[in-house]
Design a protein around this motif. Sequence first.
Motif, PDB file in Angstrom:
ATOM      1  N   ASP A   1       6.441  -1.196   7.566  1.00  0.00           N
ATOM      2  CA  ASP A   1       6.543  -2.505   8.214  1.00  0.00           C
ATOM      3  C   ASP A   1       6.552  -2.365   9.746  1.00  0.00           C
TER       4      ASP A   1
ATOM      5  N   ARG B   1      -8.526  -4.267   6.918  1.00  0.00           N
ATOM      6  CA  ARG B   1      -8.748  -2.890   6.455  1.00  0.00           C
ATOM      7  C   ARG B   1      -9.703  -2.134   7.373  1.00  0.00           C
TER       8      ARG B   1
ATOM      9  N   VAL C   1      -2.542  -3.327   4.476  1.00  0.00           N
ATOM     10  CA  VAL C   1      -3.531  -4.392   4.272  1.00  0.00           C
ATOM     11  C   VAL C   1      -2.894  -5.565   3.542  1.00  0.00           C
ATOM     12  N   SER C   2      -1.988  -5.255   2.593  1.00  0.00           N
ATOM     13  CA  SER C   2      -1.326  -6.338   1.850  1.00  0.00           C
ATOM     14  C   SER C   2      -0.482  -7.217   2.767  1.00  0.00           C
ATOM     15  N   LYS C   3      -0.169  -6.735   3.970  1.00  0.00           N
ATOM     16  CA  LYS C   3       0.624  -7.502   4.929  1.00  0.00           C
ATOM     17  C   LYS C   3      -0.246  -8.268   5.920  1.00  0.00           C
TER      18      LYS C   3
ATOM     19  N   ASP D   1      -3.169   0.675   1.853  1.00  0.00           N
ATOM     20  CA  ASP D   1      -3.164  -0.477   0.951  1.00  0.00           C
ATOM     21  C   ASP D   1      -1.944  -1.368   1.215  1.00  0.00           C
ATOM     22  N   TYR D   2      -0.817  -0.761   1.457  1.00  0.00           N
ATOM     23  CA  TYR D   2       0.391  -1.554   1.734  1.00  0.00           C
ATOM     24  C   TYR D   2       0.217  -2.346   3.042  1.00  0.00           C
TER      25      TYR D   2
END
Length: 709
Positions: A589, A640, A634-636, A631-632
């Motif tokens: 984060d 990418r 990008v999920s935020k 991937d984590y």
Amino acid sequence: MMKHFIALCLLASFLMTACNSLKKAENLYLKGQYQLAIEQLQKTKAAAGKKAVLRNFYMAQSYRKSNRLHEALPYYEKIYNKPIPKLIDPDDHPDDAIFYYALALKNAGKYDQAKRQFESYVRQGKKVEYVKRAQTEIENIERLQRLIKEKSYYEVENCSGLNSPAAEFSVLPLSARELLVSAARKENIYAANGQPFTGLYKVVLTDTCEGTYQVFSPNLFTDGINEATATLSPDGKTLIFARGNPQQKKNAKGQKNVKLFISEKVNGEWTPPRLLEGVSSNDEERYYGKQLPGSKPKAYAWDSSPAFSPDGERLYFASTREYDDFGNRNLGGSDLFYAIRLPDGSWGKVRHLGDEINTPGNEMFPVVSSDGKLYFASDGQPGFGQLDIFVATRSKGKITIRNLGAPVNSPYDDFAMTFDSDTTGYFSSNRPQGKGSDDIYRFIDRTPKTKIVRYYLAIRTLGIELNGTEQPLPNTRVRLLDKNEQLIQELYSNNRGWTDTLPVPENAEFIVLADLPEGKKQYLAAREFFTMAGRKIPQELLEKPETDTVLVFEVKLKAFEVNKTRFVYNILYDYNKWNIRPDAAAVLDRIVTFLRDNPNVTVELRSHTDSRGTYADNEILAQNRAQAAVDYIVSKGIDRERLKPSGYGEREPRVVDADLAARYPFLKEGDVLNDEFIYSFPDEATRELLHQLNRRTEIIITGVINTGR
């Protein structure tokens, strides 16, 4: 022909009369009879050339030395930049006219003109002590604008029922209905200022500003001499006052200058006064205080305005003596000193109050209030003109000095503040709104009991270069965000790296985010947390009822270099796994925040393992961990395209940097955490720690993109 001859004779006779008048005026001036000198000089109005310059010089000096600097101004103006002929008084100097012209301009409220004249004197003046004081006056005038704007809670009124066209000053409250006042009401006239000699009078009050005068004590009252500025011991049994300047008579005896005298109350009567030995010296004595090598002691020193401390163990006073009893030197003019009561009841061990209170100007009329604050008058501290009233407060060994401001102070002499309660009392002033000369004024201090401190914040933006040096970073965008990342305010730093000041409440907390517009030199955005929590209000801010103070907060933006600038994050994974644990998510984060703050950079995420396991397995494990991290992120919500996952396995052991060496004392900068180094430590715990330091994810900036901002 005869008409011309008669005219020449009349002119010669007139010039001779003018010369004689000037000579008489010079002699009066030399004796210190300034008012008589002024009256004599007024008879020489037709003087021309050098005579006119001398006349105007002595007029200016006579008015100044008799404490009428405002009336001296036009005469200093007339001789400004004119050569001064030879002077008869060795204490006079041609530079007096230049320096005191600047001082008179200041006292007339012409601050800009005064500052220019002081600056000119600093460049061209000949007297070293005047140059030093001129430098101080320049600083004082620059600080005066802030002083003028300060809010005052004092209310003042002229005590018309206590005043007359002559001088009344230095009130000492004796009881609820009685005052001890210094007043110019004697029969004989003091030749220095043309007023009656001063004496000590008791005033029986019919109201706070009205009353009847009567001689305080016949034993303390002598015509033809000035007696004033008395102080009474806390037990009411000892009176100390100033006495001197006798009427000029041939073969006159007694103290020629002002000295301190003491009287005791015995059987209800005050004893005849005697010189306060140990504090004041006789005129014939060589010097005051401790004589040091190279000193030029003055026997003719002036001592006045005494004041007992609340406990009666100290006596504060003003003096022109050169040294105190410990070798500390007077800074110029009259300075404040104190003596202590010795075990045998006498007074001595005189000590200078130091350069925090004393200046190259004049300090006098000290008084210590019941709460231990020192009130005094000064024309050397930053003020409006002549004497202003100041208060000095000591806290934790530090002295804070504050000008009481208007309406207590004015461009004229304001002095001798005393209290008859915590918030009321009297002071003296010769401001023109009074009845004439020095008048008594009544004050009420309505300062709020609750102190108010208003905080303002100024943010400074700095750039940290690749070589570690810092410099102001202009034109930087500064955003203030709340805890939910919502914008509170947006600012821009100026060409010196400073934002405008903004008010902040005592409970303020916010994020400060600073970045540069695109197209500028490459710096990373800086994110800092600002909070008012835990800030203590400095004691000096509480000396005033209301205070504005500016806090400075620095935000530093680091320069970066593509493919070289990197940051290390310890992202932990379970053994031989790559799924994102909660503790790893918290670290990721932080990377998300970094990428949001810097939307113009692309990065490579490099995942590293320790050396345990096979080389091939570690390569695959590292790549999987890097991909999981991407991937984590990008999920935020991070694009990418800005992220490149790379697995480095065990190929690049970590190199100890300065931060890591500071955290672990057994490491030094430059150590390489390879197997040889790790297994040189015998204990398993240290080896496990070093393996863990190798298991890391680094991000390295790989490029800059155009975001359209």
